[in-house]
Design an enzyme around this catalytic site. Structure first.
Site, PDB file in Angstrom:
ATOM      1  CE  LYS A  72      24.558  -1.933  40.546  1.00  0.00           C
ATOM      2  NZ  LYS A  72      22.779  -1.800  39.273  1.00  0.00           N
ATOM      3  CG  ASN A  93      21.201  -5.907  41.428  1.00  0.00           C
ATOM      4  OD1 ASN A  93      21.212  -7.707  41.529  1.00  0.00           O
ATOM      5  ND2 ASN A  93      20.639  -5.131  41.357  1.00  0.00           N
ATOM      6  CG  ASP A 108      20.406  -4.402  38.215  1.00  0.00           C
ATOM      7  OD1 ASP A 108      19.728  -3.823  38.488  1.00  0.00           O
ATOM      8  OD2 ASP A 108      21.722  -3.936  37.947  1.00  0.00           O
ATOM      9  N   GLY A 135      28.076   0.722  31.072  1.00  0.00           N
ATOM     10  CA  GLY A 135      28.266   0.569  32.680  1.00  0.00           C
ATOM     11  C   GLY A 135      27.769  -0.422  33.027  1.00  0.00           C
ATOM     12  N   GLY A 136      27.635  -0.940  34.545  1.00  0.00           N
ATOM     13  CA  GLY A 136      27.523  -2.044  35.226  1.00  0.00           C
ATOM     14  C   GLY A 136      25.592  -2.155  35.325  1.00  0.00           C
ATOM     15  CB  ALA A 137      22.682  -0.822  34.436  1.00  0.00           C
ATOM     16  CE  LYS A 162      32.853   1.612  31.440  1.00  0.00           C
ATOM     17  NZ  LYS A 162      32.294   3.066  32.443  1.00  0.00           N
ATOM     18  CE1 TYR A 223      14.869   4.275  39.090  1.00  0.00           C
ATOM     19  CE2 TYR A 223      13.640   5.954  40.436  1.00  0.00           C
ATOM     20  CZ  TYR A 223      14.405   4.692  40.561  1.00  0.00           C
ATOM     21  OH  TYR A 223      15.387   4.989  41.476  1.00  0.00           O
ATOM     22  N   GLY A 246      12.714   3.423  33.674  1.00  0.00           N
ATOM     23  CA  GLY A 246      13.390   2.427  35.296  1.00  0.00           C
ATOM     24  C   GLY A 246      12.239   2.209  35.827  1.00  0.00           C
TER      25      GLY A 246
HETATM   26  P1  NAP Z   1      27.450   3.553  35.427  1.00  0.00           P
HETATM   27  O1  NAP Z   1      28.049   2.213  35.291  1.00  0.00           O
HETATM   28  O2  NAP Z   1      28.218   4.603  36.567  1.00  0.00           O
HETATM   29  O3  NAP Z   1      28.001   3.795  33.450  1.00  0.00           O
HETATM   30  C1  NAP Z   1      27.103   5.029  33.119  1.00  0.00           C
HETATM   31  C2  NAP Z   1      27.366   5.041  31.882  1.00  0.00           C
HETATM   32  O4  NAP Z   1      27.182   6.197  31.194  1.00  0.00           O
HETATM   33  C3  NAP Z   1      28.574   4.109  31.476  1.00  0.00           C
HETATM   34  O5  NAP Z   1      28.772   3.528  29.632  1.00  0.00           O
HETATM   35  C4  NAP Z   1      28.384   6.279  31.087  1.00  0.00           C
HETATM   36  O6  NAP Z   1      30.104   5.713  29.893  1.00  0.00           O
HETATM   37  C5  NAP Z   1      27.851   6.978  31.303  1.00  0.00           C
HETATM   38  N1  NAP Z   1      28.474   8.341  30.648  1.00  0.00           N
HETATM   39  C6  NAP Z   1      28.525   8.502  31.859  1.00  0.00           C
HETATM   40  N2  NAP Z   1      28.786   9.744  31.789  1.00  0.00           N
HETATM   41  C7  NAP Z   1      28.622  10.240  30.461  1.00  0.00           C
HETATM   42  C8  NAP Z   1      28.988  11.641  29.416  1.00  0.00           C
HETATM   43  N3  NAP Z   1      28.650  12.956  30.246  1.00  0.00           N
HETATM   44  N4  NAP Z   1      29.088  10.898  28.544  1.00  0.00           N
HETATM   45  C9  NAP Z   1      29.021  10.426  27.931  1.00  0.00           C
HETATM   46  N5  NAP Z   1      28.342   8.983  28.410  1.00  0.00           N
HETATM   47  C10 NAP Z   1      28.554   9.655  30.173  1.00  0.00           C
HETATM   48  O7  NAP Z   1      26.182   3.290  35.895  1.00  0.00           O
HETATM   49  P2  NAP Z   1      25.412   2.307  35.706  1.00  0.00           P
HETATM   50  O8  NAP Z   1      25.426   1.408  37.086  1.00  0.00           O
HETATM   51  O9  NAP Z   1      25.335   1.464  34.175  1.00  0.00           O
HETATM   52  O10 NAP Z   1      24.188   2.935  35.517  1.00  0.00           O
HETATM   53  C11 NAP Z   1      23.354   3.493  34.541  1.00  0.00           C
HETATM   54  C12 NAP Z   1      21.970   4.213  34.497  1.00  0.00           C
HETATM   55  O11 NAP Z   1      20.787   3.363  34.468  1.00  0.00           O
HETATM   56  C13 NAP Z   1      21.880   5.187  35.352  1.00  0.00           C
HETATM   57  O12 NAP Z   1      20.522   5.787  35.506  1.00  0.00           O
HETATM   58  C14 NAP Z   1      21.296   3.998  36.731  1.00  0.00           C
HETATM   59  O13 NAP Z   1      20.227   4.891  37.873  1.00  0.00           O
HETATM   60  C15 NAP Z   1      20.142   3.336  36.044  1.00  0.00           C
HETATM   61  N6  NAP Z   1      19.734   1.715  36.475  1.00  0.00           N
HETATM   62  C16 NAP Z   1      18.785   2.025  36.630  1.00  0.00           C
HETATM   63  C17 NAP Z   1      18.481   0.350  37.689  1.00  0.00           C
HETATM   64  C18 NAP Z   1      16.562   0.166  37.252  1.00  0.00           C
HETATM   65  O14 NAP Z   1      16.192  -0.376  38.231  1.00  0.00           O
HETATM   66  N7  NAP Z   1      15.777   0.875  37.003  1.00  0.00           N
HETATM   67  C19 NAP Z   1      19.318   0.187  37.648  1.00  0.00           C
HETATM   68  C20 NAP Z   1      20.808   0.017  37.718  1.00  0.00           C
HETATM   69  C21 NAP Z   1      20.798   0.610  36.864  1.00  0.00           C
HETATM   70  P3  NAP Z   1      31.644   5.433  30.054  1.00  0.00           P
HETATM   71  O15 NAP Z   1      31.887   4.280  29.698  1.00  0.00           O
HETATM   72  O16 NAP Z   1      32.479   6.607  29.214  1.00  0.00           O
HETATM   73  O17 NAP Z   1      32.192   6.560  31.155  1.00  0.00           O
END
Ligand code: NAP
Length: 280
Positions: A72, A93, A108, A135-137, A162, A223, A246
């Site tokens: 993204k 996205n 999103d 994160g990105g979401a 972050k 989801y 989700g």
């Molecule tokens: P991302 O940018 O990779 O962010 C991941 C997040 O998870 C960060 O805050 C990260 O913390 C945290 N994390 C990862 N491993 C961890 C651990 N072991 N302990 C604690 N925190 C941890 O991912 P994203 O794009 O934001 O997506 C996040 C979620 O939203 C995913 O499940 C994705 O599938 C979902 N999503 C759903 C939709 C939908 O349409 N339903 C759309 C977008 C995203 P750090 O910053 O410390 O690394």
């Protein structure tokens, strides 16, 4: 007379990994309903190959892509024009290939808000909201949440820097506090949103016990159409009953993408129901 071949419109989702994406089924269902000849593919791209691969697909006639993890931010750099909401989020996205331009958008936030407010009838006004993850979401959903004037928003993340960067970027739109995941204030939140990878990756429970209460609504961005997500399972074990995953957000962001690309607004409730019943 030369035979007229009707070429399908080519679109897709790019990510790594991407093979479990439901986006092809969703876009195909929208297209069928709209009588549109469309092919929508899941395309897995190696992390370093984003630009060359997307350029190649563009030359092959693809007209746009949804973009998922981990691209993204790369897509944000790749687009030479960006919508206001993509600029605010700092991530893209959705890519639309125009004549000489690549337009980047972020759907999103609108997907999340439409699912929460229209489908689930949950109003954010004056509510106390907790987001887990930064994160990105989260970058996509913070601004539309603040637009709804919640009482306040707390963001908790493993990497506090972050959360700090997000709070700095968005503080002009509303009140945001931050903490580490293990220092979340012991207070009531009306809505608790999981935007961490908990559920996607098999990681141990990362949330403090006091987070879970019967009275809060739990929304997991993740989801799983087969079963309740691990985060919602935890909430359920603590007696919570207002649980949302989700899937609705995914379908709503797909609907917004479809509208941007084809200028047709698809109905979503039917598609959400069919996905849940595994009819598509
Ligand atoms: P991302 O940018 O990779 O962010 C991941 C997040 O998870 C960060 O805050 C990260 O913390 C945290 N994390 C990862 N491993 C961890 C651990 N072991 N302990 C604690 N925190 C941890 O991912 P994203 O794009 O934001 O997506 C996040 C979620 O939203 C995913 O499940 C994705 O599938 C979902 N999503 C759903 C939709 C939908 O349409 N339903 C759309 C977008 C995203 P750090 O910053 O410390 O690394």
């Amino acid at each position: 007379m030369a035979e007229i071949i009707e070429n399908p419109l080519l679109f897709g989702v790019v990510g790594h990994p991407v093979k479990h994406s439901l986006s092809p089924q969703i876009h195909q269902a929208f297209a069928t309903k709209a009588h549109l000849l469309l092919q929508y593919h899941s395309i897995d791209i190696e992390p370093n190959d984003f630009t060359t691969s997307v350029e190649m697909y563009k030359r092959q006639g693809y007209r746009g892509f949804n973009v998922t993890v981990p691209f993204k931010e790369t897509a944000y750099q790749f687009a030479n024009k960006k919508s206001e909401r993509a600029k605010i989020a700092g991530s893209v996205n959705l890519l639309s290939f125009q004549q000489n331009d690549v337009m980047g958008d972020n759907v999103d936030g609108i997907g999340f808000i439409r699912d929460l407010m229209s489908n689930q009838k949950f109003s954010l006004k004056d509510k106390r909201i907790l987001i887990l993850g930064a994160g990105g979401a989260v970058r996509g959903i913070v601004f539309p949440i603040l637009e709804q004037k919640p009482a306040y928003l707390h963001i908790a993340n493993r990497t506090i820097e972050k959360a700090q960067r997000i709070a700095e970027k968005f503080k002009k739109y509303g009140s945001i506090s931050i903490s580490n995941l293990n220092q979340i204030p012991k207070q009531h939140f009306d809505l608790i949103i999981n935007a961490t990878s908990f559920g996607v990756a098999s990681i141990d429970n990362i949330f403090p016990e006091h987070l879970f209460s019967k009275e809060s609504c739990f929304y997991d961005l993740f989801y799983n159409i087969e079963t309740t997500t691990p985060f919602l399972t935890l909430a359920k074990q603590h007696g919570a009953t207002h649980l949302i995953d989700g899937l609705g957000m995914l379908v709503e962001q797909a609907a917004e993408s479809f509208f941007i690309w084809h200028h047709i607004r698809p109905e979503t409730d039917n598609v959400i129901r069919k996905l849940k019943n595994k009819e598509i």
